[in-house]
Write a protein that holds these residues in place. Structure first.
Motif, PDB file in Angstrom:
ATOM      1  N   LYS A 139      -7.175  -3.828   3.232  1.00 17.05           N
ATOM      2  CA  LYS A 139      -6.508  -2.723   2.538  1.00 17.05           C
ATOM      3  C   LYS A 139      -5.537  -3.242   1.479  1.00 17.05           C
ATOM      4  O   LYS A 139      -5.388  -2.643   0.404  1.00 17.05           O
ATOM      5  CB  LYS A 139      -5.778  -1.845   3.550  1.00 17.05           C
ATOM      6  CG  LYS A 139      -6.733  -1.125   4.499  1.00 17.05           C
ATOM      7  CD  LYS A 139      -5.997  -0.155   5.408  1.00 17.05           C
ATOM      8  CE  LYS A 139      -6.978   0.609   6.294  1.00 17.05           C
ATOM      9  NZ  LYS A 139      -6.299   1.590   7.173  1.00 17.05           N
ATOM     10  N   LEU A 184      -6.167  -4.819  -6.173  1.00 17.96           N
ATOM     11  CA  LEU A 184      -7.191  -4.792  -7.228  1.00 17.96           C
ATOM     12  C   LEU A 184      -7.134  -3.513  -8.057  1.00 17.96           C
ATOM     13  O   LEU A 184      -7.651  -3.471  -9.181  1.00 17.96           O
ATOM     14  CB  LEU A 184      -8.578  -4.962  -6.613  1.00 17.96           C
ATOM     15  CG  LEU A 184      -8.859  -6.328  -5.977  1.00 17.96           C
ATOM     16  CD1 LEU A 184     -10.232  -6.349  -5.337  1.00 17.96           C
ATOM     17  CD2 LEU A 184      -8.743  -7.449  -7.019  1.00 17.96           C
ATOM     18  N   LYS A 185      -6.514  -2.480  -7.521  1.00 22.78           N
ATOM     19  CA  LYS A 185      -6.389  -1.215  -8.247  1.00 22.78           C
ATOM     20  C   LYS A 185      -5.193  -1.197  -9.199  1.00 22.78           C
ATOM     21  O   LYS A 185      -5.059  -0.266 -10.005  1.00 22.78           O
ATOM     22  CB  LYS A 185      -6.275  -0.048  -7.266  1.00 22.78           C
ATOM     23  CG  LYS A 185      -7.533   0.184  -6.432  1.00 22.78           C
ATOM     24  CD  LYS A 185      -7.318   1.304  -5.426  1.00 22.78           C
ATOM     25  CE  LYS A 185      -8.555   1.509  -4.549  1.00 22.78           C
ATOM     26  NZ  LYS A 185      -8.338   2.563  -3.530  1.00 22.78           N
ATOM     27  N   LEU A 186      -4.336  -2.206  -9.101  1.00 22.07           N
ATOM     28  CA  LEU A 186      -3.168  -2.254  -9.983  1.00 22.07           C
ATOM     29  C   LEU A 186      -3.615  -2.486 -11.417  1.00 22.07           C
ATOM     30  O   LEU A 186      -4.471  -3.351 -11.683  1.00 22.07           O
ATOM     31  CB  LEU A 186      -2.202  -3.365  -9.541  1.00 22.07           C
ATOM     32  CG  LEU A 186      -1.544  -3.188  -8.168  1.00 22.07           C
ATOM     33  CD1 LEU A 186      -0.696  -4.409  -7.822  1.00 22.07           C
ATOM     34  CD2 LEU A 186      -0.668  -1.934  -8.159  1.00 22.07           C
ATOM     35  N   PRO A 187      -3.062  -1.765 -12.378  1.00 22.25           N
ATOM     36  CA  PRO A 187      -3.514  -1.880 -13.771  1.00 22.25           C
ATOM     37  C   PRO A 187      -3.067  -3.171 -14.456  1.00 22.25           C
ATOM     38  O   PRO A 187      -3.747  -3.659 -15.372  1.00 22.25           O
ATOM     39  CB  PRO A 187      -2.870  -0.664 -14.457  1.00 22.25           C
ATOM     40  CG  PRO A 187      -1.652  -0.372 -13.621  1.00 22.25           C
ATOM     41  CD  PRO A 187      -2.023  -0.734 -12.222  1.00 22.25           C
ATOM     42  N   CYS A 217       0.807  -1.223   0.000  1.00 27.49           N
ATOM     43  CA  CYS A 217       0.000   0.000   0.000  1.00 27.49           C
ATOM     44  C   CYS A 217       0.842   1.277   0.000  1.00 27.49           C
ATOM     45  O   CYS A 217       0.367   2.332  -0.425  1.00 27.49           O
ATOM     46  CB  CYS A 217      -0.940   0.005   1.210  1.00 27.49           C
ATOM     47  SG  CYS A 217      -2.113  -1.367   1.223  1.00 27.49           S
ATOM     48  N   SER A 247      -7.590  -4.403  -1.503  1.00 29.81           N
ATOM     49  CA  SER A 247      -8.124  -3.219  -2.179  1.00 29.81           C
ATOM     50  C   SER A 247      -7.053  -2.548  -3.040  1.00 29.81           C
ATOM     51  O   SER A 247      -7.324  -2.155  -4.184  1.00 29.81           O
ATOM     52  CB  SER A 247      -8.653  -2.231  -1.141  1.00 29.81           C
ATOM     53  OG  SER A 247      -9.094  -1.036  -1.744  1.00 29.81           O
ATOM     54  N   SER A 248      -5.832  -2.450  -2.517  1.00 32.94           N
ATOM     55  CA  SER A 248      -4.727  -1.838  -3.276  1.00 32.94           C
ATOM     56  C   SER A 248      -4.315  -2.700  -4.452  1.00 32.94           C
ATOM     57  O   SER A 248      -4.028  -2.194  -5.544  1.00 32.94           O
ATOM     58  CB  SER A 248      -3.524  -1.601  -2.354  1.00 32.94           C
ATOM     59  OG  SER A 248      -3.842  -0.693  -1.326  1.00 32.94           O
ATOM     60  N   ARG A 265      -0.666  -7.619 -10.287  1.00 29.10           N
ATOM     61  CA  ARG A 265      -1.592  -8.131  -9.272  1.00 29.10           C
ATOM     62  C   ARG A 265      -1.191  -9.530  -8.817  1.00 29.10           C
ATOM     63  O   ARG A 265      -1.217  -9.841  -7.631  1.00 29.10           O
ATOM     64  CB  ARG A 265      -3.021  -8.134  -9.818  1.00 29.10           C
ATOM     65  CG  ARG A 265      -3.626  -6.746 -10.001  1.00 29.10           C
ATOM     66  CD  ARG A 265      -5.132  -6.814 -10.202  1.00 29.10           C
ATOM     67  NE  ARG A 265      -5.468  -7.503 -11.451  1.00 29.10           N
ATOM     68  CZ  ARG A 265      -5.610  -6.892 -12.631  1.00 29.10           C
ATOM     69  NH1 ARG A 265      -5.429  -5.573 -12.706  1.00 29.10           N
ATOM     70  NH2 ARG A 265      -5.936  -7.577 -13.708  1.00 29.10           N
TER      71      ARG A 265
END
Length: 318
Positions: A227, A233-236, A134, A230-231, A241
């Motif tokens: 957390k 899953l935000k990776l492009p 994170c 959540s972080s 991931r």
């Protein structure tokens, strides 16, 4: 032979000086086999964790906070199994399990301290993964050597005062009547069951100690992983991931195995108490989970596997 109840007349007049650990005496024909199995597991745990300690200490690529905590965890596992397994092997060998109250108190004291220490170290490892995923840019600053040392010190010492009080309360109580523990070591739930009279306050203290030692770390770990996921899953990138998940998979597997069995034993209501089931679950988290840990942290970790390969190659050449 059945024991009289703890509220029986015998229980009101005869103070106990020792317990009898029933262990696996109910399967006498398997004593030799179980001795061999547990001895092999114990040696494997000692060798596997010692190897992880050596590799993470000498390999330059593993001098990171994650492997610092893994080294602490591996040393803890050696201490953890050494509190119960040598005594179990001795009892299997001599086929009886008499243990003095003082020895029982000492075994329970160190076992409970190490259980909570494991909970705290797993929590510190979860925090390390949280910062790494994170806050990757600040990771070297936040997880510096000083903080890592302080976290390790807190993990190793926090449980000591709590369990000093708990053991004092439990073993200052009166034990009478039945002195048989349907267990292979002095664990808190079966010992508390043998306290004379109304043991409500001691039972509530047992739940409170379990809550402080296990439930709070489990919630902190859960919060960290909420957390973390959540972080991730935000990776492009799907590759990014997958790589991020792989750095957490070993730790998450160990956490699930350890906390699931431990919380079931210590937090379930008295009405569902079953010594046979508790003995099985305790066997799972005191012996089998520590056996799996070196495998989980080596086979599921490429860095450790590479370092292990270099270490073995060096010794083969020598």
């Amino acid at each position: 032979m059945e024991c009289p109840g703890k509220n029986s007349s015998l229980g009101n007049h005869t103070a106990l000086v020792e317990f009898i650990l029933i262990g696996f005496s109910d399967v006498p024909n398997l004593q030799g086999f179980l001795f061999g199995v547990f001895l092999i597991i114990y040696v494997f745990i000692l060798m596997g964790n010692s190897l992880i300690i050596m590799i993470t200490k000498i390999d330059p690529s593993l001098q990171t906070p994650m492997y610092f905590f893994l080294r602490n965890f591996s040393f803890l596992e050696i201490c953890y199994v050494s509190v119960t397994v040598p005594r179990l092997l001795t009892d299997l060998c001599r086929q009886y399990g008499n243990i003095a109250l003082l020895d029982c108190a000492i075994q329970m004291y160190f076992f409970l301290i190490l259980v909570d220490t494991e909970c705290f170290i797993l929590t510190a490892m979860a925090y390390d993964r949280y910062v790494a995923i994170c806050n990757p840019l600040l990771y070297p600053v936040i997880m510096n050597s000083r903080l890592c040392t302080q976290l390790a010190a807190v993990c190793w010492t926090t449980a000591i005062p709590m369990h000093t009080l708990f053991i004092s309360v439990v073993f200052s109580s009166n034990f009478c009547g039945c002195n048989q523990l349907n267990h292979f070591f002095c664990d808190a739930p079966p010992v508390v069951q043998l306290i004379c009279g109304d043991a409500f306050m001691v039972e509530m203290l047992t739940y409170a100690v379990a809550a402080l030692g296990a439930s709070i770390p489990s919630f902190l770990i859960l919060g960290s992983y909420v957390k973390i996921i959540s972080s991730i899953l935000k990776l492009p990138s799907a590759t990014g991931r997958a790589k991020a998940f792989s750095t957490c998979s070993s730790h998450l597997t160990v956490v699930t195995l350890f906390f699931a069995s431990g919380i079931i034993v210590y937090m379930k209501p008295k009405s569902t108490y079953s010594t046979g089931m508790d003995k099985f679950l305790s066997l799972f988290y005191t012996i089998l989970v520590p056996m799996f840990n070196p495998i989980i942290y080596s086979l599921r970790n490429k860095d450790v596997m590479v370092a292990l390969g270099k270490f073995l190659q060096k010794w083969i050449v020598l």
